[in-house]
Design an enzyme around this catalytic site. Structure first.
Site, PDB file in Angstrom:
ATOM      1  N   GLY A 159     -22.919  19.942  -4.273  1.00 36.95           N
ATOM      2  CA  GLY A 159     -22.290  18.657  -3.946  1.00 36.95           C
ATOM      3  C   GLY A 159     -21.155  18.347  -4.882  1.00 36.95           C
ATOM      4  O   GLY A 159     -20.719  19.201  -5.660  1.00 36.95           O
ATOM      5  N   ASN A 160     -20.645  17.132  -4.814  1.00 34.70           N
ATOM      6  CA  ASN A 160     -19.558  16.709  -5.704  1.00 34.70           C
ATOM      7  C   ASN A 160     -19.745  15.243  -6.068  1.00 34.70           C
ATOM      8  O   ASN A 160     -20.646  14.579  -5.575  1.00 34.70           O
ATOM      9  CB  ASN A 160     -18.194  16.968  -5.043  1.00 34.70           C
ATOM     10  CG  ASN A 160     -18.016  16.206  -3.753  1.00 34.70           C
ATOM     11  OD1 ASN A 160     -17.967  14.978  -3.748  1.00 34.70           O
ATOM     12  ND2 ASN A 160     -17.959  16.921  -2.641  1.00 34.70           N
ATOM     13  N   ARG A 161     -18.885  14.750  -6.929  1.00 31.59           N
ATOM     14  CA  ARG A 161     -19.083  13.421  -7.522  1.00 31.59           C
ATOM     15  C   ARG A 161     -18.436  12.287  -6.736  1.00 31.59           C
ATOM     16  O   ARG A 161     -18.351  11.175  -7.244  1.00 31.59           O
ATOM     17  CB  ARG A 161     -18.526  13.400  -8.950  1.00 31.59           C
ATOM     18  CG  ARG A 161     -19.256  14.304  -9.913  1.00 31.59           C
ATOM     19  CD  ARG A 161     -18.648  14.163 -11.302  1.00 31.59           C
ATOM     20  NE  ARG A 161     -19.158  15.160 -12.214  1.00 31.59           N
ATOM     21  CZ  ARG A 161     -20.297  15.049 -12.893  1.00 31.59           C
ATOM     22  NH1 ARG A 161     -21.034  13.965 -12.744  1.00 31.59           N
ATOM     23  NH2 ARG A 161     -20.684  16.003 -13.703  1.00 31.59           N
ATOM     24  N   SER A 162     -17.987  12.537  -5.540  1.00 33.94           N
ATOM     25  CA  SER A 162     -17.338  11.447  -4.785  1.00 33.94           C
ATOM     26  C   SER A 162     -18.295  10.273  -4.585  1.00 33.94           C
ATOM     27  O   SER A 162     -19.443  10.454  -4.204  1.00 33.94           O
ATOM     28  CB  SER A 162     -16.884  11.974  -3.418  1.00 33.94           C
ATOM     29  OG  SER A 162     -16.417  10.904  -2.630  1.00 33.94           O
TER      30      SER A 162
END
Ligand code: CTP
Ligand code: CA
Length: 229
Positions: free
Chosen positions: A33-36
């Site tokens: 995943g990512n930090r958005s």
């Protein structure tokens, strides 16, 4: 510009906004995943609805944001789900905004069951490229449809943030690119700019440091100008 009453300059315009970060599963309990946070995309959707647009918000993972009032909300977990949702929603839209942080890669295989640890080291994770949704939407765009992309750039030894962004705008073929400068220790960030708004006609203007709602207003001002042309 700050306003007491929002303009109704998007009255009746169909708008599709993607937001949040995709999660690409490795197995039933794990993902890349990512930090958005999703906050900028949600602010764009909310502001567009307040200015009269008919808004579909295609949302990947967020920090638990509530659905903005008066917006149709569609959930998408992975890049492939987000792609399907965007292609379903976009053909009749006047404006499409790709604010989502789409994972560039996904695990090549998705284990049916939870991957168990053993006494030996695990196999490396093999990755596959995800489709470039923004580029696809540009390729099938309806006549007159305005397409907005986002870019978070750190710059590197080869090029500064704006150079990367100009190249990305050309590569993607969208009408507007919202550029955020990210990373620490850059002179760029000590100025009062949160970013830049680049347009396909070569226009470049700074977006002043402010709330995400304020940034959303600046972006819709630019979009409304394009629609009126
Ligand atoms: N985007 C997309 N599909 C992808 C990756 C990105 O639609 N698979 C969209 C994003 O929503 C954003 C724009 O493309 O609007 C730019 O994303 P960015 O990650 O900055 O660009 P990339 O082309 O992926 O380049 P890189 O990550 O290498 O900088
Ligand atoms: Ca990317």
């Amino acid at each position: 510009a700050r306003r007491d009453a929002l303009p109704r300059d998007l009255e009746g315009v169909r708008v599709v906004v993607s937001a949040g970060g995709t999660r690409e599963p490795l197995d039933p309990v794990r993902y890349l995943g990512n930090r958005s946070s999703g906050k900028q995309g949600y602010a764009l959707a909310r502001t567009a609805a307040q200015r009269g647009a008919r808004v579909t918000l295609v949302s990947a993972h967020t920090v638990g944001l509530p659905a903005p009032a008066g917006v149709d909300l569609v959930h998408a977990g992975t890049a492939e789900e987000l792609r399907d949702a965007m292609h379903a929603a976009s053909p009749n839209a006047g404006v499409v905004v790709m604010a989502a942080a789409v994972a560039d890669f996904r695990p090549s295989t998705r284990a049916e069951y939870k991957i168990k640890k053993t006494d030996s080291d695990p196999d490396p994770v093999s990755l596959t490229r995800n489709p470039d949704i923004l580029a696809e939407l540009v390729a099938v765009r309806a006549p007159g449809q305005v397409i907005v992309g986002f870019a978070a750039e750190t710059g590197d030894s080869n090029a500064d943030v704006l150079e990367h962004a100009r190249a990305k705008l050309k590569r993607k073929g969208c009408d507007l690119l919202v550029v955020n400068a990210v990373g620490e220790g850059r002179a760029f960030e000590t100025e009062d700019n949160a970013g830049w708004l680049l347009s396909a006609d070569g226009g470049e203007r700074p977006i002043e440091l402010g709330s995400k709602a304020h940034m959303a207003s600046d972006i819709w001002d630019a979009v409304a100008q394009l629609i009126q042309q």
